[in-house]
Enzyme design. Structure first.
Site, short mmCIF file in Angstrom:
data_model
loop_
_atom_site.label_atom_id
_atom_site.label_comp_id
_atom_site.label_asym_id
_atom_site.label_seq_id
_atom_site.Cartn_x
_atom_site.Cartn_y
_atom_site.Cartn_z
N GLU A 1 0.63 -1.25 -0.08
CA GLU A 1 -0.06 -0.09 -0.05
C GLU A 1 0.99 1.23 -0.14
O GLU A 1 1.66 1.42 0.81
CB GLU A 1 -0.71 -0.14 1.16
CG GLU A 1 -1.88 0.85 1.26
CD GLU A 1 -2.12 1.78 2.47
OE1 GLU A 1 -2.10 1.34 3.66
OE2 GLU A 1 -1.60 3.10 2.14
N CYS B 1 -1.85 8.24 4.49
CA CYS B 1 -1.99 7.71 3.19
C CYS B 1 -3.12 8.50 2.56
O CYS B 1 -3.28 8.31 1.48
CB CYS B 1 -1.72 6.45 3.24
SG CYS B 1 -2.73 5.43 4.37
P1 NAP Z 1 9.60 3.84 3.48
O1 NAP Z 1 10.91 4.36 3.17
O2 NAP Z 1 9.12 2.98 2.16
O3 NAP Z 1 9.87 2.63 4.44
C1 NAP Z 1 8.92 1.65 4.89
C2 NAP Z 1 9.63 0.31 5.18
O4 NAP Z 1 10.21 -0.39 3.97
C3 NAP Z 1 11.09 0.66 5.90
O5 NAP Z 1 10.96 -0.67 6.95
C4 NAP Z 1 12.09 0.46 5.13
O6 NAP Z 1 13.23 -0.14 5.56
C5 NAP Z 1 11.35 -0.31 4.06
N1 NAP Z 1 11.99 -0.32 2.73
C6 NAP Z 1 11.89 0.76 2.13
N2 NAP Z 1 12.32 0.82 0.80
C7 NAP Z 1 13.07 -0.54 0.74
C8 NAP Z 1 13.83 -1.07 -0.25
N3 NAP Z 1 14.14 -0.53 -1.36
N4 NAP Z 1 14.38 -2.28 -0.03
C9 NAP Z 1 14.00 -3.05 1.32
N5 NAP Z 1 13.41 -2.44 2.09
C10 NAP Z 1 12.80 -1.10 2.10
O7 NAP Z 1 8.60 4.41 3.99
P2 NAP Z 1 8.70 5.71 5.25
O8 NAP Z 1 10.03 5.55 5.74
O9 NAP Z 1 7.41 5.20 5.96
O10 NAP Z 1 8.23 7.04 4.55
C11 NAP Z 1 9.09 7.43 3.45
C12 NAP Z 1 7.81 7.89 2.42
O11 NAP Z 1 6.77 7.04 2.36
C13 NAP Z 1 7.20 8.95 3.15
O12 NAP Z 1 7.76 10.37 2.94
C14 NAP Z 1 5.82 8.90 2.34
O13 NAP Z 1 6.05 9.43 1.07
C15 NAP Z 1 5.65 7.60 2.01
N6 NAP Z 1 4.67 6.98 2.97
C16 NAP Z 1 3.67 6.48 2.48
C17 NAP Z 1 2.75 6.04 3.39
C18 NAP Z 1 1.29 5.52 2.80
O14 NAP Z 1 0.42 4.92 3.83
N7 NAP Z 1 1.08 5.63 1.58
C19 NAP Z 1 2.85 5.79 4.68
C20 NAP Z 1 3.97 6.09 5.26
C21 NAP Z 1 5.02 6.79 4.37
P3 NAP Z 1 14.54 0.76 5.64
O15 NAP Z 1 14.34 2.13 5.75
O16 NAP Z 1 15.38 -0.07 6.36
O17 NAP Z 1 15.12 0.38 4.06
#
Ligand code: NAP
Length: 515
Positions: free
Chosen positions: A250, A287
């Site tokens: 999601e 989200c």
């Molecule tokens: P994220 O960067 O996507 O990280 C979420 C989880 O996935 C973390 O455990 C992260 O671990 C892991 N992850 C991310 N990229 C990965 C990859 N390439 N390979 C393996 N694991 C990976 O999300 P976030 O830190 O919560 O927030 C960053 C951005 O996500 C926000 O600025 C926003 O744009 C978006 N977001 C969207 C929602 C939604 O509900 N749609 C919710 C939260 C955030 P690691 O950090 O250890 O890699």
């Protein structure tokens, strides 16, 4: 880069370091996954009463430890006390709701078509189908719901309810919350007499660790909430496995909201006030935050947009979840303000202290530009909304058609005077999203049977599923059909007598009766 061996939380309200927790070594993933596979093979996990007991026991433990959990939640997310309390209750409530579902057998979708020797063109055999658990599930906890989409959150609850062991990677911003909640989940699992490897917490802040989890051979499905880049990367990793597995990611969404001229005339003030609440609540880090609002061009629309912008500008700078997220939004807004055709009315909000704060803002753009330029339709996660101005019904409909899949959309129209327009717009919005909200904003996501929290790509990687609500278990189940099976070899829910009295579709009709 070598992944760090510890994770240290940072309090987003102050920027001060908090609790440190050991990271899970990548080398440990295979043995954790093998243990989860062994747990899956243990008959205890097929016992509905044990699973229901575990879910209710975890809920009770979370409530009983509320004070300590809420304090850590606030220290690692910066979210306010009311949100900590509400989210903890929601988390306990959804664990209990899934216990009720599995006791009723509702997740099984039991179907029986009895043999029909007279069927044409060929006789029909006895066919009995129900859903069975898929195997160990890897869950990636969300940063913006440390409880409700975290270590004991909706994905974990749904997978355990389905009968699947879970390996959950807690969000790296909240290592202390993850560890505390995991203790309660492990205790609940033990008190139900389930194998301890039914649940494991994985902690770490590296892409390699997450990829290793998805690549672990025994893992059969992945649930993820977070960025589009992260979700898509893990989806691709899963697809490249020798045995590909589904990834229920999601991801990003701008959740377009349409406000019509009739709605502004009838109740513009109330709509502006609730939009501001939707954009600033949880610092816009939802989200389902309305990221784009389509507003009519003209004097009334101008005044309405000015009102929204003023209300946002008057709000205090908001604490964001972590420095990376705050700085990412500040950079995005600075770049957006410089784009041709975008009206920012002043300087872009700049990062502020103490901690990780940013002011809320609204920019404006012509809807025709938004429809033409993909970069304007990107998610901007945090307290920001783009007000897109449309000059005609056709421009409005063309703009809606330019959006990719969305989690949610919304429509504020005047039912009395705009019925035909409202019907056309509602139809167009429903064609783009998983949930369409009338006269409201989609920020709240109720946990219930009818809830749909999903949507066409790129909102999710699985448009047929939901990550919230009682049907969220389906992602971790798969159908099996037993053909002409002797009664003794059928799973009990499919036997003639219907020993647990569950709802089944027998010869096309829903009934709880035995055969
Ligand atoms: P994220 O960067 O996507 O990280 C979420 C989880 O996935 C973390 O455990 C992260 O671990 C892991 N992850 C991310 N990229 C990965 C990859 N390439 N390979 C393996 N694991 C990976 O999300 P976030 O830190 O919560 O927030 C960053 C951005 O996500 C926000 O600025 C926003 O744009 C978006 N977001 C969207 C929602 C939604 O509900 N749609 C919710 C939260 C955030 P690691 O950090 O250890 O890699």
């Amino acid at each position: 880069m070598t992944p760090s061996s510890t994770l240290t939380a940072v309090d987003p309200r102050t920027g001060e370091p908090g609790e440190s927790r050991p990271a899970t070594p990548i080398a440990a993933i295979d043995s954790l996954a093998a243990a989860a596979a062994a747990a899956f093979a243990d008959p205890a996990l097929r016992d509905v009463a044990r699973r229901a007991h575990a879910l209710r026991d975890v809920a009770a433990r979370l409530r009983a430890d509320g004070e300590r959990l809420r304090a850590r939640f606030q220290a690692e997310s910066g979210l306010p006390a009311g949100r900590a309390a509400g989210e903890l209750e929601r988390t306990s409530g959804q664990l209990e709701a899934f216990a009720d579902v599995i006791e009723a057998g509702d997740q099984l979708e039991a179907i029986i078509d009895r043999a029909d020797p007279q069927a044409v063109p060929i006789p029909r055999p006895d066919l009995r189908r129900m859903l069975v658990p898929i195997g160990p599930v890897a869950v990636f906890g969300a940063s913006n719901f440390p409880f409700a989409f975290g270590v004991a959150g909706g994905d974990v609850a749904a997978a355990l309810a389905a009968g699947c062991p879970v390996l959950v990677k807690g969000h790296p911003s909240q290592p202390g919350v993850n560890a505390l909640v995991a203790e309660h989940v492990a205790a609940g699992i033990a008190s139900a007499g389930l194998p301890s490897a039914t649940f494991a917490l994985v902690q770490g802040g590296s892409a390699e660790l997450g990829a290793a989890l998805v690549q672990a051979e025994p893992v059969r499905a992945v649930a993820f909430t977070g960025s589009t880049a992260g979700g898509r990367a893990l989806f691709d990793v899963a697809a490249r496995r020798p045995l590909p597995i589904p990834v229920y990611a999601e991801m990003g969404s701008v959740n377009p909201i349409v406000v019509t001229a009739g709605a502004i005339a009838a109740r513009g003030d109330a709509i502006a006030a609730s939009l501001v609440t939707a954009v600033t609540g949880a610092a816009g880090q939802l989200c389902t935050k309305p990221g784009v609002v389509l507003v009519p061009a003209g004097a009334e629309g101008d005044a309405w947009c000015a009102d929204v912008a003023e209300r946002l500008a008057a709000s205090e700078p908001l604490v964001m979840l972590n420095e990376r997220m705050r700085d990412a939004l500040a950079t995005q807004l600075e770049q957006l303000a410089r784009q041709g055709g975008v009206r920012a009315d002043g300087a872009a909000p700049r990062p502020r202290g103490p901690g990780f704060r940013l002011s809320a803002a609204a920019y404006q753009v012509a809807a025709s530009q938004l429809a033409r330029r993909e970069e304007l339709r990107e998610e901007r996660f945090g307290p920001f909304v783009l007000l897109a101005r449309y000059g005609s019904d056709e421009e409005l409909l063309a703009t809606i058609a330019s959006f990719d899949g969305q989690l949610a959309t919304g429509l504020h129209a005047d039912a009395a005077t705009e019925r035909e327009l409202a019907a056309r717009v509602a139809d167009a919005l429903a064609g783009r999203c998983g949930r369409l909200v009338f006269d409201g904003f989609p920020t709240g996501v109720a946990v219930s049977w009818a809830m749909q929290h999903g949507g066409p790509y790129p909102a999710t990687t699985a448009p047929g599923e939901t990550s919230v609500g009682m049907t969220a278990t389906r992602r971790f189940l798969r159908p099996v059909c037993w053909q002409d099976a002797p009664q003794a070899l059928l799973p009990p829910p499919l036997r003639d007598a219907n020993p647990a009295g569950i709802w089944r579709r027998v010869d096309g009709r829903l009934t709880r009766d035995g055969i």
